[in-house]
Design a protein around this motif. Structure first.
Motif, PDB file in Angstrom:
ATOM      1  N   VAL A 222       0.822  -1.210   0.000  1.00  0.00           N
ATOM      2  CA  VAL A 222       0.000   0.000   0.000  1.00  0.00           C
ATOM      3  C   VAL A 222       0.856   1.261   0.000  1.00  0.00           C
ATOM      4  N   TYR A 223       2.118   1.118   0.431  1.00  0.00           N
ATOM      5  CA  TYR A 223       3.035   2.267   0.459  1.00  0.00           C
ATOM      6  C   TYR A 223       3.953   2.305  -0.756  1.00  0.00           C
ATOM      7  N   SER A 224       3.657   1.524  -1.780  1.00  0.00           N
ATOM      8  CA  SER A 224       4.610   1.371  -2.876  1.00  0.00           C
ATOM      9  C   SER A 224       4.856   2.655  -3.659  1.00  0.00           C
ATOM     10  N   SER A 225       3.987   3.673  -3.465  1.00  0.00           N
ATOM     11  CA  SER A 225       4.238   4.952  -4.130  1.00  0.00           C
ATOM     12  C   SER A 225       5.224   5.811  -3.344  1.00  0.00           C
ATOM     13  N   ASN A 226       5.585   5.353  -2.126  1.00  0.00           N
ATOM     14  CA  ASN A 226       6.560   6.077  -1.307  1.00  0.00           C
ATOM     15  C   ASN A 226       7.979   5.623  -1.618  1.00  0.00           C
ATOM     16  N   ASP A 227       8.931   6.403  -1.149  1.00  0.00           N
ATOM     17  CA  ASP A 227      10.324   5.996  -1.259  1.00  0.00           C
ATOM     18  C   ASP A 227      10.570   4.780  -0.366  1.00  0.00           C
ATOM     19  N   LEU A 228      11.359   3.848  -0.857  1.00  0.00           N
ATOM     20  CA  LEU A 228      11.843   2.736  -0.048  1.00  0.00           C
ATOM     21  C   LEU A 228      13.328   2.933   0.192  1.00  0.00           C
ATOM     22  N   ASN A 229      13.707   2.968   1.454  1.00  0.00           N
ATOM     23  CA  ASN A 229      15.118   3.088   1.813  1.00  0.00           C
ATOM     24  C   ASN A 229      15.495   1.924   2.708  1.00  0.00           C
ATOM     25  N   ILE A 230      16.552   1.228   2.345  1.00  0.00           N
ATOM     26  CA  ILE A 230      17.045   0.107   3.143  1.00  0.00           C
ATOM     27  C   ILE A 230      18.515   0.350   3.438  1.00  0.00           C
ATOM     28  N   THR A 231      18.874   0.254   4.703  1.00  0.00           N
ATOM     29  CA  THR A 231      20.277   0.366   5.092  1.00  0.00           C
ATOM     30  C   THR A 231      20.716  -0.931   5.747  1.00  0.00           C
ATOM     31  N   VAL A 232      21.943  -1.311   5.482  1.00  0.00           N
ATOM     32  CA  VAL A 232      22.493  -2.572   5.970  1.00  0.00           C
ATOM     33  C   VAL A 232      23.755  -2.292   6.771  1.00  0.00           C
ATOM     34  N   THR A 233      23.784  -2.798   7.986  1.00  0.00           N
ATOM     35  CA  THR A 233      24.976  -2.706   8.824  1.00  0.00           C
ATOM     36  C   THR A 233      25.507  -4.115   9.012  1.00  0.00           C
ATOM     37  N   SER A 234      26.625  -4.404   8.373  1.00  0.00           N
ATOM     38  CA  SER A 234      27.144  -5.773   8.406  1.00  0.00           C
ATOM     39  C   SER A 234      28.538  -5.819   7.810  1.00  0.00           C
ATOM     40  N   ASP A 235      29.313  -6.824   8.222  1.00  0.00           N
ATOM     41  CA  ASP A 235      30.609  -7.068   7.596  1.00  0.00           C
ATOM     42  C   ASP A 235      30.441  -7.630   6.187  1.00  0.00           C
ATOM     43  N   GLN A 236      29.266  -8.138   5.888  1.00  0.00           N
ATOM     44  CA  GLN A 236      28.989  -8.674   4.551  1.00  0.00           C
ATOM     45  C   GLN A 236      27.866  -7.884   3.886  1.00  0.00           C
ATOM     46  N   ALA A 237      27.953  -6.569   3.988  1.00  0.00           N
ATOM     47  CA  ALA A 237      26.896  -5.693   3.469  1.00  0.00           C
ATOM     48  C   ALA A 237      26.690  -5.878   1.967  1.00  0.00           C
ATOM     49  N   ASP A 238      27.762  -6.020   1.200  1.00  0.00           N
ATOM     50  CA  ASP A 238      27.616  -6.177  -0.255  1.00  0.00           C
ATOM     51  C   ASP A 238      26.752  -7.385  -0.591  1.00  0.00           C
ATOM     52  N   GLU A 239      27.024  -8.495   0.075  1.00  0.00           N
ATOM     53  CA  GLU A 239      26.261  -9.719  -0.181  1.00  0.00           C
ATOM     54  C   GLU A 239      24.796  -9.539   0.203  1.00  0.00           C
TER      55      GLU A 239
END
Length: 255
Positions: free
Chosen positions: A127-144
């Motif tokens: 229902v929120y798909s018209s909004n911005d989606l922001n995901i942040t990753v904190t990890s030693d394997q962030a790229d993966e």
């Protein structure tokens, strides 16, 4: 050569063959003893490892499984943080606002592989798909982890933006009770308006926060009150919808 001499030669030959055979048998026996010793040491080491593994499983296995080593923070308007263990399984789910709390209701995310959990969250948040989606990753394997998130089926519903956060950023945002993405925008916004609070930012979605920052940088400081008022007047899960402006880039430094 008479028959006696021939017999003596054959006897000496047989004795030589016997000696060579005896030497060969002794060497094989030594080799078997050496191999047996190596096998014994290997078996002893293997048994020790198995005993340690059993002890770890019985005593500290659950602690190891439940220990968070990576964090995924999702912001649409709902804000939710997933904590992952060493095997990238969800070990805790934390809502960071009211919409986030509503989003995780009736979702069984515990112990799911992270991509399954992200897909379920994004599916329910459609229902929120018209909004911005922001995901942040904190990890030693962030790229993966980011690659896995971007391959999720429901990620394509959004103008998605994935980035890596360092542990200090994550800890500071955690202490304030907001997501890393909103914390980053708060740090930028407060430079223009020191009276802006963390609570103000927590109640606004990412599109509103970006719009406010854009207005500040363009010199129109009157926008803050209107955006905060817009957010306070909206209700339900469809609140604060705006057009997505995520750029889809990976590893944005400060969204």
């Amino acid at each position: 050569m008479n028959d006696l001499q021939k017999a003596m030669e054959n006897l000496r030959a047989d004795e030589g063959l016997k000696q060579r055979t005896l030497d060969s048998i002794q060497k094989q026996a030594l080799h078997r003893r050496s191999s047996h010793s190596h096998r014994s040491r290997f078996v002893a080491a293997l048994c020790s490892f198995v005993l340690l593994l059993v002890a770890a499983t019985g005593i500290g296995g659950y602690t190891l499984y439940a220990k968070p080593v990576s964090y995924i923070s999702l912001d649409i308007n709902p804000s939710v943080e997933l904590a992952l263990n060493y095997w990238n399984r969800v070990v805790s789910v934390t809502p960071l606002n009211e919409d986030g709390n509503a989003l995780i209701q009736d979702l069984s995310l515990q112990n799911l592989y992270y991509t399954e959990a992200v897909d379920l969250l994004l599916d329910k948040a459609e229902v929120y798909s018209s909004n911005d989606l922001n995901i942040t990753v904190t990890s030693d394997q962030a790229d993966e982890l980011i690659s896995g998130i971007e391959s999720c089926h429901n990620y394509g519903l959004y103008q998605g933006h994935c980035s890596e956060a360092d542990p200090t950023e994550h800890q500071e945002a955690h202490e304030l009770g907001i997501s890393v993405a909103k914390y980053r925008l708060y740090l930028q916004l407060v430079q223009y308006d020191p009276s802006l609070t963390v609570e103000d930012c927590a109640q606004m979605n990412m599109h509103q926060l970006r719009a406010l920052l854009q207005k500040y940088t363009s010199g129109d400081s009157s926008t803050e009150d209107s955006l905060i008022q817009e957010n306070s007047q909206s209700n339900g899960r469809g609140s604060g919808h705006g057009n997505g402006h995520g750029n889809g880039n990976r590893h944005g430094n400060h969204s």
